[in-house]
Design an enzyme around this catalytic site. Sequence first.
Site, PDB file in Angstrom:
ATOM      1  N   HIS A 349       0.825  -1.206   0.000  1.00  0.00           N
ATOM      2  CA  HIS A 349       0.000   0.000   0.000  1.00  0.00           C
ATOM      3  C   HIS A 349       0.866   1.267   0.000  1.00  0.00           C
ATOM      4  CE1 HIS A 349      -3.984  -1.773   0.261  1.00  0.00           C
ATOM      5  NE2 HIS A 349      -3.526  -2.639   1.165  1.00  0.00           N
ATOM      6  N   GLU A 400      -5.488 -13.196   0.171  1.00  0.00           N
ATOM      7  CA  GLU A 400      -6.410 -12.045   0.253  1.00  0.00           C
ATOM      8  C   GLU A 400      -7.004 -11.834  -1.140  1.00  0.00           C
ATOM      9  OE1 GLU A 400      -4.310  -8.680   1.746  1.00  0.00           O
ATOM     10  OE2 GLU A 400      -4.209  -9.440   3.802  1.00  0.00           O
ATOM     11  N   HIS A 403      -7.270  -8.091  -2.361  1.00  0.00           N
ATOM     12  CA  HIS A 403      -6.083  -7.247  -2.509  1.00  0.00           C
ATOM     13  C   HIS A 403      -5.546  -7.374  -3.936  1.00  0.00           C
ATOM     14  CE1 HIS A 403      -2.292  -5.319  -0.862  1.00  0.00           C
ATOM     15  NE2 HIS A 403      -1.862  -5.818  -2.017  1.00  0.00           N
TER      16      HIS A 403
END
Length: 430
Positions: A349, A400, A403
């Site tokens: 991120h 995930e 993501h």
Amino acid sequence: MDSRKHLPAVILLSVVFVALAVLCIILAPKTMEAYDVLNVEKNATPTPTADNRNMLAVTPDPNATPAPTMLVLKIGVEGDQVERLQERLKKLGYYTGEVDGQFGQGTAEAVMLFQTQHGIAADGLAGEETRNLLYSESAQIFVPTPVPTSTPSVLTMGDDHDGVRAAQQRLKDLGYLEGAVDGDFGAGTKSAVMWFQRQNGLEEDGVIGGNTMALLFSQEAPAAVPTPTPDPNAMPILVNKTHPVEDDYKPSDLVNMRSFMPSDLIYVKGSECEGDRTAATALIEMLKAAKEDGITGWQLNAGYRSIRYQQSLMDDKVAGYMERNPSWSRSKAKSAASQTVAEPGTSEHHTGLAFDVTARGADAFIGTPQQKWLAKNCWDYGFIIRYQEDKEDITGFVAECWHIRYVGVQHSVPMRDKNLCLEEYLGEVD
């Protein structure tokens, strides 16, 4: 005989005549004196005589309607004339308040701005001269002053008038705005303002306030410095537990996702969520394709994260484990937390290229139509499912499905076809 009969009457008449003569002699001087006074006054004040020659010229026409005197509009006046005034001032960009027909301080200030720009005495009163010019074709649009004041004009998201148009034209001239100059302060304009603010060391809030306004319209306003186009042959950046970013790392071309992303494609959770411009543009194209396939209802939960924010996420996760497991040491809680939360500096991120997307209103993302569509199609738009179930030992994170990471189509398609995670694709596997 007969003459004797009339003698008493003659005597009586004679007596009366003599009495009258005596009376005239007595009154004559006073009569002459009064006559003289009358002549003096007559000569001093002539008796006016009526002149009827122009009688028709001054007789009012009962069918004629006299021209009304224009009411001066000022603070305290209400009604349709004030509402019309506010609408015109708002259209030209001088007034940003509510069109409610009430002449308050905001309307007076707008009138003063108009008067100042047109060389009229700036008294805030909308009289005949001001309003005749305001409603004429000679009325100019508002050009904000480049000098900040104690109460500067502010342009922000949702504004729609010629003041915004002037700011847009200036941003376009300087190379920050790519969209249309239409007077509508939308997501594209806000993104351009944020670019201008970021490049010039201003508070990056997307609002054209005093400091931003002053620099934007000044002669010293610098032109935009374009972000270098990514080299299509360059390999994607790798950020993981063994490849952290520097402590002062920050992407150079972030956009505010809530203002940049079309609201009919995705709901952005958090007004401060940011993302890389190129990645955000690719995300829009992907969501448009999903919409054409009947898949809507997306939600964006996360984009760019600073190292400080990532630290707060890790701290909260560790605290949660220790609260639920009183016997755990902090080291054990941190080890558990690191399976789902990256250590500060090791999160994707930080790049602005990674997004967490879910289905709005769903308790879980896995198994939803959005998750199935994403797993099948994201690769065709330059995205990868970064953490997959069969790659956990390599990536160091549990799977995930929400993501996604932007790497570009030239990399995402080969990774899909060869079933490679990013570490494998870059040859970073022991």
